[in-house]
Design a protein around this motif. Structure first.
Motif, PDB file in Angstrom:
ATOM      1  N   LEU A  58     -42.630 -40.370  11.874  1.00 56.89           N
ATOM      2  CA  LEU A  58     -42.142 -40.497  10.498  1.00 56.89           C
ATOM      3  C   LEU A  58     -40.626 -40.679  10.464  1.00 56.89           C
ATOM      4  O   LEU A  58     -40.113 -41.533   9.725  1.00 56.89           O
ATOM      5  CB  LEU A  58     -42.557 -39.268   9.678  1.00 56.89           C
ATOM      6  N   ALA A  59     -39.902 -39.887  11.259  1.00 54.87           N
ATOM      7  CA  ALA A  59     -38.436 -39.996  11.282  1.00 54.87           C
ATOM      8  C   ALA A  59     -38.003 -41.387  11.751  1.00 54.87           C
ATOM      9  O   ALA A  59     -37.111 -42.003  11.149  1.00 54.87           O
ATOM     10  CB  ALA A  59     -37.843 -38.905  12.172  1.00 54.87           C
ATOM     11  N   ARG A  60     -38.631 -41.888  12.821  1.00 50.90           N
ATOM     12  CA  ARG A  60     -38.299 -43.232  13.315  1.00 50.90           C
ATOM     13  C   ARG A  60     -38.607 -44.291  12.260  1.00 50.90           C
ATOM     14  O   ARG A  60     -37.821 -45.208  12.035  1.00 50.90           O
ATOM     15  CB  ARG A  60     -39.070 -43.543  14.599  1.00 50.90           C
ATOM     16  N   SER A  61     -39.720 -44.158  11.590  1.00 47.95           N
ATOM     17  CA  SER A  61     -40.124 -45.133  10.583  1.00 47.95           C
ATOM     18  C   SER A  61     -39.182 -45.126   9.379  1.00 47.95           C
ATOM     19  O   SER A  61     -38.994 -46.147   8.727  1.00 47.95           O
ATOM     20  CB  SER A  61     -41.552 -44.850  10.113  1.00 47.95           C
ATOM     21  N   LEU A  62     -38.597 -43.968   9.078  1.00 42.73           N
ATOM     22  CA  LEU A  62     -37.665 -43.857   7.953  1.00 42.73           C
ATOM     23  C   LEU A  62     -36.217 -44.057   8.389  1.00 42.73           C
ATOM     24  O   LEU A  62     -35.311 -44.057   7.556  1.00 42.73           O
ATOM     25  CB  LEU A  62     -37.821 -42.484   7.290  1.00 42.73           C
ATOM     26  N   ASN A  63     -35.997 -44.178   9.709  1.00 47.52           N
ATOM     27  CA  ASN A  63     -34.652 -44.328  10.280  1.00 47.52           C
ATOM     28  C   ASN A  63     -33.746 -43.149   9.906  1.00 47.52           C
ATOM     29  O   ASN A  63     -32.632 -43.324   9.401  1.00 47.52           O
ATOM     30  CB  ASN A  63     -34.024 -45.662   9.854  1.00 47.52           C
ATOM     31  N   ILE A  64     -34.265 -41.939  10.137  1.00 55.72           N
ATOM     32  CA  ILE A  64     -33.512 -40.714   9.874  1.00 55.72           C
ATOM     33  C   ILE A  64     -33.651 -39.783  11.075  1.00 55.72           C
ATOM     34  O   ILE A  64     -34.514 -39.986  11.928  1.00 55.72           O
ATOM     35  CB  ILE A  64     -34.009 -39.983   8.599  1.00 55.72           C
ATOM     36  N   SER A  65     -32.813 -38.760  11.112  1.00 53.85           N
ATOM     37  CA  SER A  65     -32.930 -37.757  12.167  1.00 53.85           C
ATOM     38  C   SER A  65     -34.112 -36.839  11.864  1.00 53.85           C
ATOM     39  O   SER A  65     -34.495 -36.669  10.699  1.00 53.85           O
ATOM     40  CB  SER A  65     -31.654 -36.920  12.259  1.00 53.85           C
ATOM     41  N   LEU A  66     -34.676 -36.250  12.896  1.00 48.16           N
ATOM     42  CA  LEU A  66     -35.772 -35.301  12.721  1.00 48.16           C
ATOM     43  C   LEU A  66     -35.329 -34.138  11.833  1.00 48.16           C
ATOM     44  O   LEU A  66     -36.060 -33.673  10.966  1.00 48.16           O
ATOM     45  CB  LEU A  66     -36.245 -34.799  14.089  1.00 48.16           C
ATOM     46  N   GLY A  67     -34.097 -33.700  12.026  1.00 47.25           N
ATOM     47  CA  GLY A  67     -33.579 -32.581  11.242  1.00 47.25           C
ATOM     48  C   GLY A  67     -33.470 -32.864   9.756  1.00 47.25           C
ATOM     49  O   GLY A  67     -33.466 -31.941   8.948  1.00 47.25           O
ATOM     50  N   SER A  68     -33.415 -34.141   9.369  1.00 48.19           N
ATOM     51  CA  SER A  68     -33.324 -34.490   7.943  1.00 48.19           C
ATOM     52  C   SER A  68     -34.523 -33.980   7.151  1.00 48.19           C
ATOM     53  O   SER A  68     -34.423 -33.757   5.953  1.00 48.19           O
ATOM     54  CB  SER A  68     -33.210 -36.004   7.769  1.00 48.19           C
ATOM     55  N   PHE A  69     -35.646 -33.791   7.810  1.00 49.45           N
ATOM     56  CA  PHE A  69     -36.818 -33.261   7.128  1.00 49.45           C
ATOM     57  C   PHE A  69     -36.656 -31.783   6.754  1.00 49.45           C
ATOM     58  O   PHE A  69     -37.342 -31.294   5.879  1.00 49.45           O
ATOM     59  CB  PHE A  69     -38.074 -33.399   7.992  1.00 49.45           C
ATOM     60  N   PHE A  70     -35.769 -31.071   7.445  1.00 43.74           N
ATOM     61  CA  PHE A  70     -35.689 -29.628   7.280  1.00 43.74           C
ATOM     62  C   PHE A  70     -34.407 -29.167   6.592  1.00 43.74           C
ATOM     63  O   PHE A  70     -34.182 -27.989   6.435  1.00 43.74           O
ATOM     64  CB  PHE A  70     -35.829 -28.949   8.651  1.00 43.74           C
ATOM     65  N   GLU A  71     -33.582 -30.122   6.182  1.00 44.19           N
ATOM     66  CA  GLU A  71     -32.327 -29.803   5.514  1.00 44.19           C
ATOM     67  C   GLU A  71     -32.622 -29.265   4.121  1.00 44.19           C
ATOM     68  O   GLU A  71     -33.379 -29.858   3.358  1.00 44.19           O
ATOM     69  CB  GLU A  71     -31.476 -31.070   5.428  1.00 44.19           C
ATOM     70  N   GLU A  72     -32.032 -28.122   3.793  1.00 37.34           N
ATOM     71  CA  GLU A  72     -32.209 -27.543   2.468  1.00 37.34           C
ATOM     72  C   GLU A  72     -31.445 -28.381   1.456  1.00 37.34           C
ATOM     73  O   GLU A  72     -30.365 -28.889   1.754  1.00 37.34           O
ATOM     74  CB  GLU A  72     -31.683 -26.093   2.442  1.00 37.34           C
ATOM     75  N   PRO A  73     -31.994 -28.531   0.250  1.00 42.95           N
ATOM     76  CA  PRO A  73     -31.302 -29.305  -0.787  1.00 42.95           C
ATOM     77  C   PRO A  73     -29.957 -28.663  -1.135  1.00 42.95           C
ATOM     78  O   PRO A  73     -29.782 -27.455  -1.021  1.00 42.95           O
ATOM     79  CB  PRO A  73     -32.252 -29.226  -1.988  1.00 42.95           C
ATOM     80  N   GLY A  74     -29.012 -29.486  -1.566  1.00 43.81           N
ATOM     81  CA  GLY A  74     -27.684 -28.998  -1.939  1.00 43.81           C
ATOM     82  C   GLY A  74     -26.700 -29.200  -0.810  1.00 43.81           C
ATOM     83  O   GLY A  74     -27.064 -29.554   0.308  1.00 43.81           O
ATOM     84  N   GLY A  75     -25.436 -28.997  -1.095  1.00 40.92           N
ATOM     85  CA  GLY A  75     -24.384 -29.204  -0.105  1.00 40.92           C
ATOM     86  C   GLY A  75     -24.247 -28.051   0.859  1.00 40.92           C
ATOM     87  O   GLY A  75     -24.797 -26.977   0.667  1.00 40.92           O
ATOM     88  N   LYS A  76     -23.493 -28.294   1.913  1.00 37.36           N
ATOM     89  CA  LYS A  76     -23.223 -27.272   2.922  1.00 37.36           C
ATOM     90  C   LYS A  76     -22.016 -26.450   2.483  1.00 37.36           C
ATOM     91  O   LYS A  76     -21.030 -26.997   2.018  1.00 37.36           O
ATOM     92  CB  LYS A  76     -22.904 -27.932   4.266  1.00 37.36           C
ATOM     93  N   PRO A  77     -22.055 -25.133   2.670  1.00 34.38           N
ATOM     94  CA  PRO A  77     -20.871 -24.329   2.372  1.00 34.38           C
ATOM     95  C   PRO A  77     -19.788 -24.568   3.422  1.00 34.38           C
ATOM     96  O   PRO A  77     -20.073 -25.011   4.532  1.00 34.38           O
ATOM     97  CB  PRO A  77     -21.404 -22.894   2.448  1.00 34.38           C
ATOM     98  N   GLU A  78     -18.552 -24.272   3.067  1.00 36.17           N
ATOM     99  CA  GLU A  78     -17.436 -24.460   3.999  1.00 36.17           C
ATOM    100  C   GLU A  78     -17.556 -23.513   5.189  1.00 36.17           C
ATOM    101  O   GLU A  78     -17.253 -23.868   6.314  1.00 36.17           O
ATOM    102  CB  GLU A  78     -16.115 -24.234   3.265  1.00 36.17           C
ATOM    103  N   VAL A  79     -17.992 -22.283   4.920  1.00 37.94           N
ATOM    104  CA  VAL A  79     -18.201 -21.285   5.971  1.00 37.94           C
ATOM    105  C   VAL A  79     -19.678 -20.921   5.945  1.00 37.94           C
ATOM    106  O   VAL A  79     -20.241 -20.651   4.890  1.00 37.94           O
ATOM    107  CB  VAL A  79     -17.344 -20.020   5.727  1.00 37.94           C
TER     108      VAL A  79
END
Length: 190
Positions: A58-79
């Protein structure tokens, strides 16, 4: 009570988001990934336990990293402090294999990867790096305290701490030798 229409994991939500971003129907993604439409549909609904091979397809077919499936919505905190015990499990195959997501970021500019080896109770202080540098410190062995005067954390093996490295910061082995892997992300040149 959970909303029946809500995805039960970031995987289901992110799979649907990335499929739609790529302009693919369920059938088109399934065909591209060599899977059945029902498998993709079930995963988007939060059902099923996909194998690593399925996720990679699925990741290859979507041209994304495997980890993109598990990223929580929203931005990353600075710390950010992430304990290995709290890292989402991407794939687990019995007691023989487990992959956990410690971090996912989309770097701009250069990225530098280093290994730091500390003797018993050794300390290292840094005056701070160039403006805009973000550092991610992964404890591989031992126990360490890492961070700045404003934000710091004690890390055990598998834990990771992210902080702005453009201010003074430190590394301190606690009660024995330690080994760290650091990733410094430099801002894009203007």
């Amino acid at each position: 009570m959970a909303d029946e229409g809500a995805p039960i994991s970031p995987l289901s939500e992110n799979l649907k988001v990335w499929r739609q971003r790529r302009g693919l129907s369920l059938s088109a993604l399934a065909a591209k990934a060599g899977l059945s439409k029902s498998v993709v549909s079930e995963l988007e609904r939060g059902n099923g336990n996909p194998s690593l091979d399925t996720l990679w397809s699925l990741a290859r077919s979507l041209n994304i990293s495997l980890g993109s499936f598990f990223e929580e919505p929203g931005g990353k905190p600075e710390v950010e402090l992430l304990r290995l015990d709290d890292a989402p499990i991407m794939v687990q195959e019995g007691d023989h294999f487990r992959a956990q997501l410690l971090s996912l970021w989309r770097p701009t500019g250069e990225v530098e990867l280093c290994v730091m080896i500390f003797g018993d109770r050794a300390k290292r202080n840094s005056e701070g790096n160039a403006p805009g540098i973000i550092e991610r410190v992964l404890c591989v062995e031992g126990r360490v305290r890492v961070g700045t005067d404003l934000d710091s954390a004690e890390l055990d093996p598998g834990d990771m701490f992210t902080f702005p490295a453009d201010r003074p910061h430190f590394y301190h082995a606690l009660g024995g030798p330690a080994r760290l892997v650091t990733v410094q992300q430099y801002p894009e040149h203007s």
